[in-house]
Design an enzyme around this catalytic site. Structure first.
Site, PDB file in Angstrom:
ATOM      1  N   HIS A 173     -31.227  40.687  16.505  1.00 30.62           N
ATOM      2  CA  HIS A 173     -31.723  39.319  16.313  1.00 30.62           C
ATOM      3  C   HIS A 173     -31.941  38.638  17.652  1.00 30.62           C
ATOM      4  CE1 HIS A 173     -27.368  38.748  16.522  1.00 30.62           C
ATOM      5  NE2 HIS A 173     -27.524  37.441  16.645  1.00 30.62           N
ATOM      6  N   HIS A 224     -30.732  36.013  19.306  1.00 33.58           N
ATOM      7  CA  HIS A 224     -29.746  35.344  20.169  1.00 33.58           C
ATOM      8  C   HIS A 224     -29.609  36.058  21.515  1.00 33.58           C
ATOM      9  CE1 HIS A 224     -27.717  33.333  16.431  1.00 33.58           C
ATOM     10  NE2 HIS A 224     -28.751  32.632  16.890  1.00 33.58           N
ATOM     11  N   ASP A 264     -27.231  36.817  23.456  1.00 33.21           N
ATOM     12  CA  ASP A 264     -26.192  37.830  23.695  1.00 33.21           C
ATOM     13  C   ASP A 264     -26.529  39.165  23.007  1.00 33.21           C
ATOM     14  OD1 ASP A 264     -25.732  36.254  21.355  1.00 33.21           O
ATOM     15  OD2 ASP A 264     -23.667  36.982  21.208  1.00 33.21           O
ATOM     16  N   HIS A 265     -27.697  39.245  22.384  1.00 33.77           N
ATOM     17  CA  HIS A 265     -28.180  40.499  21.790  1.00 33.77           C
ATOM     18  C   HIS A 265     -29.526  40.911  22.409  1.00 33.77           C
ATOM     19  CE1 HIS A 265     -25.104  40.443  18.564  1.00 33.77           C
ATOM     20  NE2 HIS A 265     -25.097  39.167  18.888  1.00 33.77           N
ATOM     21  N   HIS A 295     -28.066  34.720   9.202  1.00 37.18           N
ATOM     22  CA  HIS A 295     -27.558  34.365  10.542  1.00 37.18           C
ATOM     23  C   HIS A 295     -28.767  33.925  11.371  1.00 37.18           C
ATOM     24  CE1 HIS A 295     -24.865  34.483  13.995  1.00 37.18           C
ATOM     25  NE2 HIS A 295     -25.785  35.178  14.657  1.00 37.18           N
ATOM     26  N   ASP A 299     -25.132  40.588  13.792  1.00 37.50           N
ATOM     27  CA  ASP A 299     -24.265  39.462  13.422  1.00 37.50           C
ATOM     28  C   ASP A 299     -24.414  39.103  11.944  1.00 37.50           C
ATOM     29  OD1 ASP A 299     -23.524  39.401  16.051  1.00 37.50           O
ATOM     30  OD2 ASP A 299     -24.261  37.380  16.468  1.00 37.50           O
ATOM     31  N   HIS A 348     -20.014  42.220  17.330  1.00 36.57           N
ATOM     32  CA  HIS A 348     -18.900  41.601  18.066  1.00 36.57           C
ATOM     33  C   HIS A 348     -17.559  42.189  17.641  1.00 36.57           C
ATOM     34  CE1 HIS A 348     -21.062  38.044  19.792  1.00 36.57           C
ATOM     35  NE2 HIS A 348     -21.868  38.221  18.748  1.00 36.57           N
TER      36      HIS A 348
HETATM   37  C1  GBP Z   1     -14.330  32.411  17.445  1.00 38.91           C
HETATM   38  O1  GBP Z   1     -14.038  31.699  16.504  1.00 38.91           O
HETATM   39  O2  GBP Z   1     -13.731  33.456  17.740  1.00 38.91           O
HETATM   40  N1  GBP Z   1     -15.624  32.815  19.451  1.00 38.91           N
HETATM   41  C2  GBP Z   1     -15.538  32.036  18.239  1.00 38.91           C
HETATM   42  C3  GBP Z   1     -16.727  32.252  17.292  1.00 38.91           C
HETATM   43  C4  GBP Z   1     -21.698  34.992  16.504  1.00 38.91           C
HETATM   44  S1  GBP Z   1     -22.160  34.823  18.234  1.00 38.91           S
HETATM   45  C5  GBP Z   1     -18.006  32.422  18.006  1.00 38.91           C
HETATM   46  C6  GBP Z   1     -19.173  32.443  17.013  1.00 38.91           C
HETATM   47  O3  GBP Z   1     -19.572  31.391  16.488  1.00 38.91           O
HETATM   48  N2  GBP Z   1     -19.733  33.608  16.798  1.00 38.91           N
HETATM   49  C7  GBP Z   1     -20.924  33.770  15.970  1.00 38.91           C
HETATM   50  C8  GBP Z   1     -20.571  34.039  14.512  1.00 38.91           C
HETATM   51  O4  GBP Z   1     -21.472  34.142  13.707  1.00 38.91           O
HETATM   52  N3  GBP Z   1     -19.274  34.140  14.188  1.00 38.91           N
HETATM   53  C9  GBP Z   1     -18.820  34.422  12.866  1.00 38.91           C
HETATM   54  C10 GBP Z   1     -17.473  33.834  12.609  1.00 38.91           C
HETATM   55  O5  GBP Z   1     -16.938  33.138  13.499  1.00 38.91           O
HETATM   56  O6  GBP Z   1     -16.951  34.029  11.519  1.00 38.91           O
HETATM   57  N4  GBP Z   1     -24.116  33.312  19.392  1.00 38.91           N
HETATM   58  O7  GBP Z   1     -23.671  33.876  20.510  1.00 38.91           O
HETATM   59  C11 GBP Z   1     -23.432  33.583  18.136  1.00 38.91           C
HETATM   60  O8  GBP Z   1     -24.360  34.056  17.154  1.00 38.91           O
HETATM   61  C12 GBP Z   1     -25.233  32.439  19.474  1.00 38.91           C
HETATM   62  C13 GBP Z   1     -26.137  32.593  20.499  1.00 38.91           C
HETATM   63  C14 GBP Z   1     -25.408  31.431  18.511  1.00 38.91           C
HETATM   64  C15 GBP Z   1     -27.259  31.757  20.556  1.00 38.91           C
HETATM   65  C16 GBP Z   1     -26.523  30.620  18.591  1.00 38.91           C
HETATM   66  C17 GBP Z   1     -27.395  30.799  19.588  1.00 38.91           C
HETATM   67 BR1  GBP Z   1     -28.930  29.690  19.653  1.00 38.91          BR
HETATM   68 ZN    ZN Z   2     -25.888  35.856  16.773  1.00 39.73          ZN
END
Ligand code: GBP
Ligand code: ZN
Length: 286
Positions: A82, A84, A86-87, A140, A163, A202
């Site tokens: 996707h 984002h 970080d991917h 997502h 994700d 992750h």
């Molecule tokens: C925690 O609680 O451990 N570190 C925090 C959660 C995916 S990364 C961090 C978080 O929100 N992670 C996202 C997720 O979906 N988590 C599921 C969950 O917590 O249950 N991301 O890096 C996230 O997608 C991102 C990058 C988001 C760009 C939006 C944008 Br725009």
């Molecule tokens: Zn993501």
């Protein structure tokens, strides 16, 4: 002239060892973890026969290229789950470092550096024996793709879920609805064969399982997997892959069809329960 005869035992030993050798040869693909940024995983999939490789979400291209080189593999393509950063954030750089590399991504996501846009059901292959199927798993992000990878005729079933599906969890609903996540998790990914190995984006397993226990405090499989996951992490080892079967047993977001689970979160439909679980998890500071 003495006649050398092979004893029957020797013959059968030879044929046994040949069979064993052929079985060894059938192991067609290897998956390597490449930890990136904070808690992301990129992966390198290598076709053992041709030494051709694909990278999943290589946000730090140098790390993936080092692993490819150490394994004598030739990187041919990138599978992006996707948009984002970080991917997908390493795609432009990897295109500079590996001229001609193909970069796949979902047609509904604006994926950095994408050269080949994918729809649900698109198929392509790596080397002679590794087949890749694109599965549209939105919510997502709108255009999120999971990649179902098999070697030869359906062997080594493996799915890269980005994700959308995490071990014992799922991604936040940034660009979609609970209905879509239900379809992505419980229908599209849930229909894959139970032994399918699940590689996600992750390392969230420990936290996800601790949340899962708040929903199903009596679930023995969750308790067992949590202590295993804690042990793995203490040794700095990954908790990935899981399997589709283990996810049906331990992932609350996939278990929303169970009336007991629905009752536990005060809902009476799977989609409602999924929406409520996501809300609970978003606000959980465990
Ligand atoms: C925690 O609680 O451990 N570190 C925090 C959660 C995916 S990364 C961090 C978080 O929100 N992670 C996202 C997720 O979906 N988590 C599921 C969950 O917590 O249950 N991301 O890096 C996230 O997608 C991102 C990058 C988001 C760009 C939006 C944008 Br725009
Ligand atoms: Zn993501």
């Amino acid at each position: 002239m003495p006649v050398v005869r092979l004893s029957p035992t020797f013959c059968s030993y030879k044929s046994l060892s040949r069979r064993f050798y052929q079985r060894e040869k059938e192991i067609k693909m290897k998956v390597l973890h490449v930890p990136c940024v904070e808690d992301n995983y990129a992966y390198l999939i290598i076709d053992e026969d041709s030494r051709e490789a694909v990278a999943v979400d290589p946000v730090e291209p140098e790390k993936i290229l080092k692993v490819a080189e150490e394994n004598g593999a030739d990187l041919k393509m990138v599978l992006t789950t996707h948009h984002h950063w970080d991917h997908a954030g390493g795609n432009n750089k990897i295109k500079q470092l590996v001229p001609g590399i193909k970069v796949f991504g979902g047609s509904l996501d604006n994926v950095e550096g994408c050269t080949d846009k994918l729809e649900n059901g698109d198929k392509f292959s790596l080397g002679k024996d590794v087949n890749i199927l694109s599965l549209h798993t939105p919510c997502h992000t709108k255009g999120h793709i999971s990649y179902y990878v098999t070697s030869k005729a359906g062997e080594d079933p493996t799915v890269f879920t980005g994700d959308t599906l995490f071990v014992a969890g799922c991604g936040k609903f940034f660009e979609g609805t609970a209905e879509q996540m239900y379809q992505s998790l419980c229908v599209t990914l849930g229909s894959l064969p139970k032994p399918t190995r699940v590689y996600c984006g992750h390392e969230y397993t420990e936290k996800n399982l601790r949340f899962a226990l708040t929903v199903e405090p009596e679930n023995e499989k969750i308790k067992q997997k949590l202590s295993w996951a804690q042990n793995q992490r203490q040794k700095n080892l990954p908790t990935i892959p899981s399997t589709i079967e283990e996810e049906w047993e331990t992932n609350p977001f996939m278990r929303v069809d169970l009336p007991e689970l629905q009752a536990r979160v005060g809902c009476n439909s799977p989609v409602e329960a999924l929406r409520e679980l996501r809300k609970l998890k978003d606000n959980w500071r465990g």
